[in-house]
Write a protein that holds these residues in place. Sequence first.
Motif, PDB file in Angstrom:
ATOM      1  N   ALA A   1      10.576   3.325  -6.886  1.00 34.08           N
ATOM      2  CA  ALA A   1       9.168   3.823  -6.443  1.00 34.08           C
ATOM      3  C   ALA A   1       8.819   3.223  -5.185  1.00 34.08           C
ATOM      4  O   ALA A   1       8.394   4.027  -4.352  1.00 34.08           O
ATOM      5  N   ALA A   2       9.003   1.858  -5.292  1.00 35.26           N
ATOM      6  CA  ALA A   2       8.440   1.192  -4.090  1.00 35.26           C
ATOM      7  C   ALA A   2       9.445   1.325  -2.771  1.00 35.26           C
ATOM      8  O   ALA A   2       8.851   1.636  -1.770  1.00 35.26           O
TER       9      ALA A   2
ATOM     10  N   ILE B   1       9.571   5.596 -17.245  1.00 35.94           N
ATOM     11  CA  ILE B   1       8.566   4.524 -17.334  1.00 35.94           C
ATOM     12  C   ILE B   1       7.946   4.836 -18.668  1.00 35.94           C
ATOM     13  O   ILE B   1       7.845   3.755 -19.533  1.00 35.94           O
TER      14      ILE B   1
ATOM     15  N   ILE C   1       3.968  10.702 -10.288  1.00 34.59           N
ATOM     16  CA  ILE C   1       4.648  10.069 -11.393  1.00 34.59           C
ATOM     17  C   ILE C   1       3.511  10.098 -12.532  1.00 34.59           C
ATOM     18  O   ILE C   1       3.756  10.179 -13.787  1.00 34.59           O
TER      19      ILE C   1
ATOM     20  N   THR D   1       1.144   7.983  -0.376  1.00 40.43           N
ATOM     21  CA  THR D   1       1.198   7.053  -1.638  1.00 40.43           C
ATOM     22  C   THR D   1       0.535   8.051  -2.736  1.00 40.43           C
ATOM     23  O   THR D   1       0.924   8.022  -3.754  1.00 40.43           O
TER      24      THR D   1
ATOM     25  N   GLN E   1       1.050  -1.322   0.026  1.00 36.01           N
ATOM     26  CA  GLN E   1      -0.030  -0.073   0.085  1.00 36.01           C
ATOM     27  C   GLN E   1       0.889   1.196  -0.016  1.00 36.01           C
ATOM     28  O   GLN E   1       0.358   2.309  -0.562  1.00 36.01           O
ATOM     29  N   THR E   2       2.121   1.249   0.298  1.00 29.77           N
ATOM     30  CA  THR E   2       2.843   2.268   0.456  1.00 29.77           C
ATOM     31  C   THR E   2       3.660   2.376  -0.854  1.00 29.77           C
ATOM     32  O   THR E   2       4.444   3.468  -1.191  1.00 29.77           O
ATOM     33  N   ILE E   3       3.259   1.549  -1.972  1.00 37.03           N
ATOM     34  CA  ILE E   3       4.049   1.712  -3.237  1.00 37.03           C
ATOM     35  C   ILE E   3       3.138   2.291  -4.334  1.00 37.03           C
ATOM     36  O   ILE E   3       2.012   2.009  -4.275  1.00 37.03           O
ATOM     37  N   PRO E   4       3.733   3.322  -5.123  1.00 39.16           N
ATOM     38  CA  PRO E   4       2.676   3.814  -5.831  1.00 39.16           C
ATOM     39  C   PRO E   4       2.514   2.768  -7.228  1.00 39.16           C
ATOM     40  O   PRO E   4       3.131   2.783  -8.191  1.00 39.16           O
ATOM     41  N   ILE E   5       1.458   1.813  -6.843  1.00 37.86           N
ATOM     42  CA  ILE E   5       1.090   0.908  -7.882  1.00 37.86           C
ATOM     43  C   ILE E   5       1.004   1.427  -9.307  1.00 37.86           C
ATOM     44  O   ILE E   5       1.357   0.685 -10.302  1.00 37.86           O
ATOM     45  N   LEU E   6       0.541   2.515  -9.512  1.00 37.25           N
ATOM     46  CA  LEU E   6       0.158   3.064 -10.814  1.00 37.25           C
ATOM     47  C   LEU E   6       1.400   2.908 -11.825  1.00 37.25           C
ATOM     48  O   LEU E   6       1.091   3.209 -12.827  1.00 37.25           O
ATOM     49  N   ALA E   7       2.592   3.018 -11.151  1.00 41.47           N
ATOM     50  CA  ALA E   7       3.834   2.902 -11.817  1.00 41.47           C
ATOM     51  C   ALA E   7       3.817   1.807 -12.628  1.00 41.47           C
ATOM     52  O   ALA E   7       4.473   1.678 -13.732  1.00 41.47           O
TER      53      ALA E   7
ATOM     54  N   GLY F   1       8.396   4.858  -1.841  1.00 44.90           N
ATOM     55  CA  GLY F   1       7.007   4.883  -1.120  1.00 44.90           C
ATOM     56  C   GLY F   1       7.359   4.351   0.228  1.00 44.90           C
ATOM     57  O   GLY F   1       6.656   4.978   1.305  1.00 44.90           O
TER      58      GLY F   1
ATOM     59  N   ILE G   1       1.981   8.774  -6.550  1.00 41.18           N
ATOM     60  CA  ILE G   1       1.039   8.743  -7.723  1.00 41.18           C
ATOM     61  C   ILE G   1       1.002   9.783  -8.475  1.00 41.18           C
ATOM     62  O   ILE G   1       1.037   9.984  -9.755  1.00 41.18           O
TER      63      ILE G   1
ATOM     64  N   TYR H   1       6.697   6.484   3.610  1.00 49.20           N
ATOM     65  CA  TYR H   1       5.771   6.017   4.551  1.00 49.20           C
ATOM     66  C   TYR H   1       6.312   5.909   6.089  1.00 49.20           C
ATOM     67  O   TYR H   1       5.692   6.145   7.019  1.00 49.20           O
TER      68      TYR H   1
END
Lengths: 306, 280
Positions: free
Chosen positions: B254-255, B235, B219, B212, A148-154, B258, B216, B262
């Motif tokens: 990014a991970a 990307i 990016i 988050t 949930q802390t990762i910007p998944i949209l990437a 993020g 988002i 957090y």
Amino acid sequence: MAGIVPALVVVAVIIAVWTLAVVPMNAHLTADQAQRDGLVMTPEAPAERQEYSGLVLAFKNPQIIPLTYTQTRPRLPSPHQVTAELYDSVFTKKITSKRSLVYHGWVTLSATLLGFAIGTGLGILLAIGIVYSRTMDKSVMPWAITSQTIPILALAPMIIVMLGAIGIQGLLPKSVISAYLSFFPVVVGMVKGLRSPDAMQLDLLRTYSASPSQGFWKLRLPASVPYLFASLKIGISAALVGAIVGELPTGARAGFGARMLVGDQYGQPMVTWAALFAAAITAAALVAILTLIERQTLRRMGMEAA
Amino acid sequence: MMAYVLALIVWGFGWWLNIRLSHSPRADTRLFSLLIPIIFGLTIVVMWEILVQMLDISAVILPAPSAIAARFAVSTHLLWADFEQTILKGAMTGYVLGAIAAFAVAILADRSPFLTKGILPVGAFMAALPIVGTAPIFVRWLGSDWHSKAAVVGVMVFFPILVNTVAGLKDSTAMQRDLMRTYGAGYWTTLFKLRLPAAMPFVFNGLKIATTLALIGAIVAEFFGSPTVGMGFRISTSVGQLAMDMVWAEIIVAALAGSAFYGLIALMEKRVTFWHPSQR
């Protein structure tokens, strides 16, 4: 319902600020236009006008103020222009037309709903697994929370290329992104919900000599319903954002995201604004529908909606 | 066939190890609750590597973890530049500005119950909308550099923080407020000594949700135009060149960013709200 008047006042203030902001935002554009049409502007050279802020320019040339509201390609369209464009592209175009927002809305909405269904289904299954298997809880749950802390949209552009390379195109790639985004709120919410019955209630079922499956269907699952709805409401707006963003990097030809991109690239700000508002209205409608279902379900179950 | 068997063996071994560990008496110790998810993650990565290598899966579809790691190692300067542009300039600036604005509006709104009642539903409503769609508009207004990204991020993080802060400011009980009044405390003293501290768990909840969103927003806004640097830019162009290892390297950045972001907010929360039951 008591909050409706204050909420309306806040909305009215937002619209008023927007309406006032139209003048300074569009003043330079309008002044250039008006000069070409033969009106006399106060600083005559366009270069000199750039020195002034929009507000000052509008005060020096009060005759352009009404014109700022009728620009065809404004920097900031006025509320009535957006409403008109929205009305035009929703109601007056045939819904099969490429310029109808109903058509584009359906493209995005179908991807959203499919992805939401997949994400919710998988999320509930994983949550049950996590609640009943200690190993899954210990090994998967930390990753679910970290994710949930990762910007998944990437991931969006990559998923679309990946699935495209193995021959899957159209609806499904966008749905995968939507599913991914609605998946984790559902997992976290459902795990919390399935664990919400306290030790006393679980003990009571044991004294009734209820089987584990009865414990699941009669206690844990009903107890998780309020948590599920709370996550579903987060999940569905995330799913819509996922579907829209899924349309951006691949040059999709249809959908809200595609409309925003088209409006941006071909200098038609109205198209972008109309798509933005249509997407917002869709999101609001989806959340409202879920709230309605939530209220009905909880009432039938003898609970009161929060 | 061999590949599937081998992958299954790896999976079986990892899962068996985790079953042993999670049912051992020391399963709840700090070491074990860190070890178990790491073993799970490693199992997935090893299976991924085996399947990609042995089944000869094209790097366009799914690059092997080793290939991603290699790409990461050779292009650290590029990744750093993108990180700086997107996270440090775009996301962070927007996050700080949005948070300050939301905080200010919340405190202003708090002075009048009427405004509080009006802002809560409107804010909650706005927080659920796809605000990231405003990106093309901001890029048009503020240019394609990081300023427009900061603006998108600011608007995106504004509403969750606002809603949570307003809700938090209402959290102190009538009894506590009455006590402050009997002490002769005025509005501002009550605000600083009682209500703001009481609101902090809510505020941090909003701040955590917003981390988050900030990444988002930064990016995605780059998909609508950016200088030739930045994570979103990299990307989308790497996808165009089918350089999937680069895309994965950016996703790792990014991970990490993020999670670190957090974690930073969570750490601050621990320091500020040490008194709250959830922290003890």
